[in-house]
Write a protein that holds these residues in place. Structure first.
Motif, PDB file in Angstrom:
ATOM      1  N   PRO A 144      -4.136   6.488  -8.105  1.00 19.46           N
ATOM      2  CA  PRO A 144      -4.594   5.417  -7.883  1.00 19.46           C
ATOM      3  C   PRO A 144      -5.397   4.235  -8.941  1.00 19.46           C
ATOM      4  CG  PRO A 144      -5.294   7.403  -7.170  1.00 19.46           C
ATOM      5  CD  PRO A 144      -4.289   7.235  -7.640  1.00 19.46           C
TER       6      PRO A 144
ATOM      7  N   ARG B 156       0.256  -5.920 -15.528  1.00 25.14           N
ATOM      8  CA  ARG B 156      -0.982  -5.805 -14.511  1.00 25.14           C
ATOM      9  C   ARG B 156      -2.470  -6.144 -14.588  1.00 25.14           C
ATOM     10  NH1 ARG B 156      -0.938   1.225 -13.387  1.00 25.14           N
ATOM     11  NH2 ARG B 156      -2.124   1.244 -15.687  1.00 25.14           N
TER      12      ARG B 156
ATOM     13  N   LEU C 159       1.204  -1.126  -0.008  1.00 18.77           N
ATOM     14  CA  LEU C 159      -0.492  -0.064  -0.139  1.00 18.77           C
ATOM     15  C   LEU C 159       1.239   1.178  -0.032  1.00 18.77           C
ATOM     16  CD1 LEU C 159      -2.861   1.205   0.344  1.00 18.77           C
ATOM     17  CD2 LEU C 159      -2.469   1.016   2.700  1.00 18.77           C
TER      18      LEU C 159
ATOM     19  N   ASP D 146      -2.686   2.933 -11.352  1.00 21.32           N
ATOM     20  CA  ASP D 146      -1.847   1.854 -11.167  1.00 21.32           C
ATOM     21  C   ASP D 146      -2.449   0.317  -9.950  1.00 21.32           C
ATOM     22  OD1 ASP D 146       0.322   4.174 -10.991  1.00 21.32           O
ATOM     23  OD2 ASP D 146      -0.402   3.493 -12.165  1.00 21.32           O
ATOM     24  N   THR D 147      -3.819   0.602  -9.003  1.00 19.92           N
ATOM     25  CA  THR D 147      -3.858  -0.335  -8.737  1.00 19.92           C
ATOM     26  C   THR D 147      -3.724  -1.474  -9.837  1.00 19.92           C
ATOM     27  OG1 THR D 147      -4.133   1.353  -6.860  1.00 19.92           O
ATOM     28  CG2 THR D 147      -5.580  -0.887  -6.641  1.00 19.92           C
TER      29      THR D 147
ATOM     30  N   ALA E 160      -5.889  -4.508 -13.075  1.00 16.78           N
ATOM     31  CA  ALA E 160      -6.396  -4.027 -12.202  1.00 16.78           C
ATOM     32  C   ALA E 160      -7.986  -4.548 -12.314  1.00 16.78           C
ATOM     33  CB  ALA E 160      -6.531  -2.682 -12.575  1.00 16.78           C
TER      34      ALA E 160
ATOM     35  N   VAL F 285      -0.341  -4.625  -5.346  1.00 15.66           N
ATOM     36  CA  VAL F 285       0.013  -2.374  -5.343  1.00 15.66           C
ATOM     37  C   VAL F 285      -1.082  -2.284  -5.355  1.00 15.66           C
ATOM     38  CG1 VAL F 285       1.031  -1.128  -6.771  1.00 15.66           C
ATOM     39  CG2 VAL F 285       1.879  -3.006  -6.772  1.00 15.66           C
ATOM     40  N   THR F 286      -1.014  -0.996  -4.324  1.00 15.82           N
ATOM     41  CA  THR F 286      -2.280  -0.811  -3.650  1.00 15.82           C
ATOM     42  C   THR F 286      -1.894   1.383  -3.762  1.00 15.82           C
ATOM     43  OG1 THR F 286      -4.030  -2.401  -2.264  1.00 15.82           O
ATOM     44  CG2 THR F 286      -4.526   0.293  -2.082  1.00 15.82           C
ATOM     45  N   VAL F 287      -2.344   2.013  -4.637  1.00 12.99           N
ATOM     46  CA  VAL F 287      -1.973   2.817  -4.408  1.00 12.99           C
ATOM     47  C   VAL F 287      -3.904   3.880  -3.661  1.00 12.99           C
ATOM     48  CG1 VAL F 287      -1.391   4.970  -5.662  1.00 12.99           C
ATOM     49  CG2 VAL F 287      -0.497   3.260  -6.436  1.00 12.99           C
ATOM     50  N   SER F 288      -3.179   4.837  -2.729  1.00 18.21           N
ATOM     51  CA  SER F 288      -4.539   5.251  -2.483  1.00 18.21           C
ATOM     52  C   SER F 288      -4.327   6.444  -2.901  1.00 18.21           C
ATOM     53  CB  SER F 288      -4.201   5.071  -0.662  1.00 18.21           C
ATOM     54  OG  SER F 288      -3.278   6.305  -0.037  1.00 18.21           O
TER      55      SER F 288
END
Length: 129
Positions: free
Chosen positions: A87, A37, A10, A89-90, A39, A125-128
């Motif tokens: 986000p 990747r 994260l 890119d999550t 999503a 992968v988590t983008v906040s």
């Protein structure tokens, strides 16, 4: 060939992560290593690729200028350095090995998931925001 991706996690928007891919077996005997990747709710998409021998790199438009792919032939390792994450890119990031006949084949088909074999389990992968 077995592949294991790790290094996900994260991160806040604007942050960075470095993904690693450990390849065992005869990974370096394949032509290239790639990162894709997926999503949530979307299809798997190409991110970047690098050839084992020459280090020729290719990137998806969304990765250019932000991501850097590299490999270490002696360790049979691949890396994806990701900066300026957002986000969008999550997702789950997968490393894989590409089977191409030559540089011409690679240049034309590096984005085609069907040309890659030996997929690892992926790392989230988590983008906040």
């Amino acid at each position: 060939v077995q592949l294991q991706a790790f290094g996900g996690g994260l991160v806040q928007a604007g942050g960075s992560l470095r993904l690693s891919c450990a390849a065992s077996g005869r990974a370096a005997s394949t032509y290239a290593m790639g990162w894709f990747r997926q999503a949530p709710g979307k299809e798997r998409e190409f991110v970047a690729a690098v050839t084992w021998r020459s280090g020729s790199r290719r990137y998806a438009e969304h990765a250019k200028g932000r991501f850097t792919i590299s490999r270490d032939n002696t360790l049979s390792m691949g890396y994806l350095e990701m900066n300026s994450l957002n986000p969008e890119d999550t997702g789950v990031f997968y490393c894989t090995t590409g089977l191409f006949d030559n540089d011409f084949d690679y240049t034309r088909n590096y984005m085609n998931a069907a040309r890659y074999a030996h997929w690892g389990q992926g790392t989230l992968v988590t983008v906040s925001s």
